[in-house]
Design a protein around this motif. Sequence first.
Motif, PDB file in Angstrom:
ATOM      1  N   ASP A  87     -42.045  -9.821 -21.110  1.00 51.18           N
ATOM      2  CA  ASP A  87     -41.639 -11.066 -20.158  1.00 51.18           C
ATOM      3  C   ASP A  87     -39.926 -11.292 -19.680  1.00 51.18           C
ATOM      4  O   ASP A  87     -39.207 -11.117 -20.476  1.00 51.18           O
ATOM      5  CB  ASP A  87     -41.854 -12.198 -20.424  1.00 51.18           C
ATOM      6  N   GLY A  88     -39.564 -10.844 -18.305  1.00 52.80           N
ATOM      7  CA  GLY A  88     -38.587 -10.805 -18.022  1.00 52.80           C
ATOM      8  C   GLY A  88     -37.284  -9.775 -17.858  1.00 52.80           C
ATOM      9  O   GLY A  88     -38.750  -8.318 -17.795  1.00 52.80           O
ATOM     10  N   HIS A  89     -36.594  -9.645 -17.252  1.00 49.54           N
ATOM     11  CA  HIS A  89     -35.703  -8.120 -17.210  1.00 49.54           C
ATOM     12  C   HIS A  89     -35.346  -7.387 -18.049  1.00 49.54           C
ATOM     13  O   HIS A  89     -33.990  -7.527 -17.778  1.00 49.54           O
ATOM     14  CB  HIS A  89     -34.621  -8.818 -16.165  1.00 49.54           C
ATOM     15  N   ILE A 108     -42.223  -9.257 -26.264  1.00 47.14           N
ATOM     16  CA  ILE A 108     -40.505  -9.589 -25.929  1.00 47.14           C
ATOM     17  C   ILE A 108     -40.555 -10.170 -25.264  1.00 47.14           C
ATOM     18  O   ILE A 108     -41.545  -9.792 -23.962  1.00 47.14           O
ATOM     19  CB  ILE A 108     -40.625  -7.842 -26.293  1.00 47.14           C
ATOM     20  N   THR A 109     -39.352 -11.038 -24.675  1.00 49.33           N
ATOM     21  CA  THR A 109     -39.069 -11.491 -24.061  1.00 49.33           C
ATOM     22  C   THR A 109     -37.979 -12.021 -23.391  1.00 49.33           C
ATOM     23  O   THR A 109     -36.924 -12.071 -25.147  1.00 49.33           O
ATOM     24  CB  THR A 109     -40.247 -13.008 -23.522  1.00 49.33           C
ATOM     25  N   LEU A 110     -37.298 -11.968 -22.208  1.00 43.21           N
ATOM     26  CA  LEU A 110     -35.938 -12.576 -21.854  1.00 43.21           C
ATOM     27  C   LEU A 110     -36.277 -13.462 -21.300  1.00 43.21           C
ATOM     28  O   LEU A 110     -35.740 -12.973 -19.760  1.00 43.21           O
ATOM     29  CB  LEU A 110     -34.807 -10.731 -21.179  1.00 43.21           C
ATOM     30  N   PRO A 111     -35.155 -14.160 -21.692  1.00 40.62           N
ATOM     31  CA  PRO A 111     -35.446 -15.839 -20.556  1.00 40.62           C
ATOM     32  C   PRO A 111     -35.192 -15.867 -19.858  1.00 40.62           C
ATOM     33  O   PRO A 111     -33.734 -15.704 -19.973  1.00 40.62           O
ATOM     34  CB  PRO A 111     -34.948 -17.286 -21.625  1.00 40.62           C
ATOM     35  N   GLY A 112     -35.016 -16.363 -18.418  1.00 44.31           N
ATOM     36  CA  GLY A 112     -34.372 -16.575 -17.267  1.00 44.31           C
ATOM     37  C   GLY A 112     -34.130 -15.627 -16.573  1.00 44.31           C
ATOM     38  O   GLY A 112     -35.252 -14.408 -16.636  1.00 44.31           O
ATOM     39  N   MET A 113     -32.980 -15.753 -15.894  1.00 44.73           N
ATOM     40  CA  MET A 113     -32.825 -14.055 -14.882  1.00 44.73           C
ATOM     41  C   MET A 113     -31.331 -14.029 -15.393  1.00 44.73           C
ATOM     42  O   MET A 113     -30.716 -14.265 -14.722  1.00 44.73           O
ATOM     43  CB  MET A 113     -33.948 -15.362 -13.423  1.00 44.73           C
ATOM     44  N   PRO A 114     -31.063 -13.428 -16.366  1.00 44.81           N
ATOM     45  CA  PRO A 114     -29.723 -13.862 -16.732  1.00 44.81           C
ATOM     46  C   PRO A 114     -28.934 -12.375 -15.539  1.00 44.81           C
ATOM     47  O   PRO A 114     -29.173 -11.424 -14.836  1.00 44.81           O
ATOM     48  CB  PRO A 114     -29.359 -12.859 -17.789  1.00 44.81           C
ATOM     49  N   MET A 115     -27.742 -12.966 -15.707  1.00 44.48           N
ATOM     50  CA  MET A 115     -26.868 -11.697 -14.224  1.00 44.48           C
ATOM     51  C   MET A 115     -26.633 -10.267 -14.595  1.00 44.48           C
ATOM     52  O   MET A 115     -26.525 -10.488 -16.136  1.00 44.48           O
ATOM     53  CB  MET A 115     -25.996 -13.044 -14.218  1.00 44.48           C
ATOM     54  N   GLY A 116     -26.854  -9.372 -14.172  1.00 46.22           N
ATOM     55  CA  GLY A 116     -26.263  -7.847 -14.644  1.00 46.22           C
ATOM     56  C   GLY A 116     -27.458  -8.015 -15.172  1.00 46.22           C
ATOM     57  O   GLY A 116     -27.623  -6.361 -15.039  1.00 46.22           O
ATOM     58  N   ILE A 130     -32.777 -10.142 -26.902  1.00 49.70           N
ATOM     59  CA  ILE A 130     -34.453 -10.916 -26.019  1.00 49.70           C
ATOM     60  C   ILE A 130     -35.181 -10.515 -27.825  1.00 49.70           C
ATOM     61  O   ILE A 130     -34.699 -10.521 -28.834  1.00 49.70           O
ATOM     62  CB  ILE A 130     -34.503  -8.923 -26.005  1.00 49.70           C
ATOM     63  N   TYR A 131     -36.338 -11.875 -27.380  1.00 47.74           N
ATOM     64  CA  TYR A 131     -37.349 -12.020 -28.615  1.00 47.74           C
ATOM     65  C   TYR A 131     -38.635 -12.205 -28.440  1.00 47.74           C
ATOM     66  O   TYR A 131     -39.220 -11.205 -27.749  1.00 47.74           O
ATOM     67  CB  TYR A 131     -36.913 -13.885 -28.161  1.00 47.74           C
ATOM     68  N   ALA A 132     -38.732 -11.059 -29.353  1.00 51.93           N
ATOM     69  CA  ALA A 132     -40.699 -11.223 -29.648  1.00 51.93           C
ATOM     70  C   ALA A 132     -41.160 -12.752 -30.184  1.00 51.93           C
ATOM     71  O   ALA A 132     -40.732 -13.448 -30.288  1.00 51.93           O
ATOM     72  CB  ALA A 132     -39.816 -10.667 -31.773  1.00 51.93           C
ATOM     73  N   VAL A 133     -42.417 -12.412 -29.678  1.00 48.59           N
ATOM     74  CA  VAL A 133     -43.095 -13.341 -29.648  1.00 48.59           C
ATOM     75  C   VAL A 133     -44.299 -13.739 -29.709  1.00 48.59           C
ATOM     76  O   VAL A 133     -44.844 -11.696 -30.408  1.00 48.59           O
ATOM     77  CB  VAL A 133     -43.487 -13.776 -28.412  1.00 48.59           C
ATOM     78  N   THR A 134     -45.305 -14.130 -30.650  1.00 46.69           N
ATOM     79  CA  THR A 134     -46.613 -13.899 -31.504  1.00 46.69           C
ATOM     80  C   THR A 134     -47.876 -14.844 -30.543  1.00 46.69           C
ATOM     81  O   THR A 134     -47.073 -15.786 -29.365  1.00 46.69           O
ATOM     82  CB  THR A 134     -46.478 -14.265 -32.476  1.00 46.69           C
ATOM     83  N   LYS A 135     -48.882 -14.595 -30.450  1.00 50.00           N
ATOM     84  CA  LYS A 135     -49.602 -15.586 -30.519  1.00 50.00           C
ATOM     85  C   LYS A 135     -49.780 -16.338 -31.022  1.00 50.00           C
ATOM     86  O   LYS A 135     -50.685 -17.090 -30.870  1.00 50.00           O
ATOM     87  CB  LYS A 135     -50.795 -14.846 -29.634  1.00 50.00           C
ATOM     88  N   ASP A 136     -49.687 -16.985 -32.162  1.00 51.08           N
ATOM     89  CA  ASP A 136     -50.064 -17.611 -33.443  1.00 51.08           C
ATOM     90  C   ASP A 136     -49.042 -18.704 -33.741  1.00 51.08           C
ATOM     91  O   ASP A 136     -49.740 -19.444 -33.900  1.00 51.08           O
ATOM     92  CB  ASP A 136     -49.657 -16.563 -35.180  1.00 51.08           C
ATOM     93  N   THR A 141     -38.383 -15.070 -32.691  1.00 58.19           N
ATOM     94  CA  THR A 141     -37.108 -14.428 -33.518  1.00 58.19           C
ATOM     95  C   THR A 141     -36.463 -13.443 -32.236  1.00 58.19           C
ATOM     96  O   THR A 141     -37.055 -12.584 -31.655  1.00 58.19           O
ATOM     97  CB  THR A 141     -37.629 -13.687 -34.519  1.00 58.19           C
ATOM     98  N   VAL A 142     -35.142 -13.261 -32.915  1.00 52.47           N
ATOM     99  CA  VAL A 142     -34.429 -12.474 -32.199  1.00 52.47           C
ATOM    100  C   VAL A 142     -35.233 -10.579 -32.460  1.00 52.47           C
ATOM    101  O   VAL A 142     -35.559 -10.148 -33.694  1.00 52.47           O
ATOM    102  CB  VAL A 142     -33.568 -12.279 -32.260  1.00 52.47           C
ATOM    103  N   TYR A 143     -35.518  -9.799 -31.328  1.00 51.72           N
ATOM    104  CA  TYR A 143     -36.284  -8.455 -31.645  1.00 51.72           C
ATOM    105  C   TYR A 143     -35.147  -7.861 -31.383  1.00 51.72           C
ATOM    106  O   TYR A 143     -34.628  -6.633 -32.465  1.00 51.72           O
ATOM    107  CB  TYR A 143     -36.835  -7.820 -31.076  1.00 51.72           C
ATOM    108  N   VAL A 144     -34.207  -7.877 -30.292  1.00 50.17           N
ATOM    109  CA  VAL A 144     -32.853  -7.117 -30.574  1.00 50.17           C
ATOM    110  C   VAL A 144     -32.142  -8.059 -29.397  1.00 50.17           C
ATOM    111  O   VAL A 144     -31.860  -8.902 -28.436  1.00 50.17           O
ATOM    112  CB  VAL A 144     -33.179  -5.816 -29.442  1.00 50.17           C
ATOM    113  N   GLU A 145     -30.399  -7.503 -29.863  1.00 51.37           N
ATOM    114  CA  GLU A 145     -29.591  -7.600 -28.961  1.00 51.37           C
ATOM    115  C   GLU A 145     -29.254  -6.521 -27.872  1.00 51.37           C
ATOM    116  O   GLU A 145     -29.047  -5.142 -28.573  1.00 51.37           O
ATOM    117  CB  GLU A 145     -28.159  -8.870 -29.495  1.00 51.37           C
ATOM    118  N   GLU A 146     -29.384  -6.305 -26.876  1.00 53.38           N
ATOM    119  CA  GLU A 146     -28.320  -5.503 -25.754  1.00 53.38           C
ATOM    120  C   GLU A 146     -27.483  -5.738 -24.848  1.00 53.38           C
ATOM    121  O   GLU A 146     -27.589  -6.417 -24.045  1.00 53.38           O
ATOM    122  CB  GLU A 146     -30.055  -4.940 -25.028  1.00 53.38           C
TER     123      GLU A 146
END
Length: 146
Positions: A87-89, A108-116, A130-136, A141-146
Amino acid sequence: MNRMSRIAAILAALALPLPALADPIAATLYKSPQCSCCEGYAAYLRDSGLTVDVKPSNDLAQISAEAGVPVEMQGCHTMFVDGYVVDGHIPVGVIRKLLSERPKIAGITLPGMPMGSPGMVGEKTGPFTIYAVTKDGAAPTVYVEE
């Protein structure tokens, strides 16, 4: 095949970018019919070797929520790739990391529409979280910072 033809074929294969040599990753991206940055993101993914099928939809919030992405964590578009929601850019390197590690998450998701971020204008001003998401229903939780 003569020697010169074989040499030409080898040189041509070496000149191809690595994604062209591997099996392409197929993805389906759902986006708002009016959103142009999503088209930019799809082009970025294609340039990175993915095969992307873009599907306009007016139900993005529902698609994301059903995939396990909480409303406050949703990005601009929702993509499905090899059993995961993306989800996201999100940068393609993070997608490749997800697919190689195969964690037991919905995606995984990157919320919103971050510049760049890929497909967005402007300069990146800091790392993307970038966050990890579950269906439960567990908190992302944070998956990675890039």
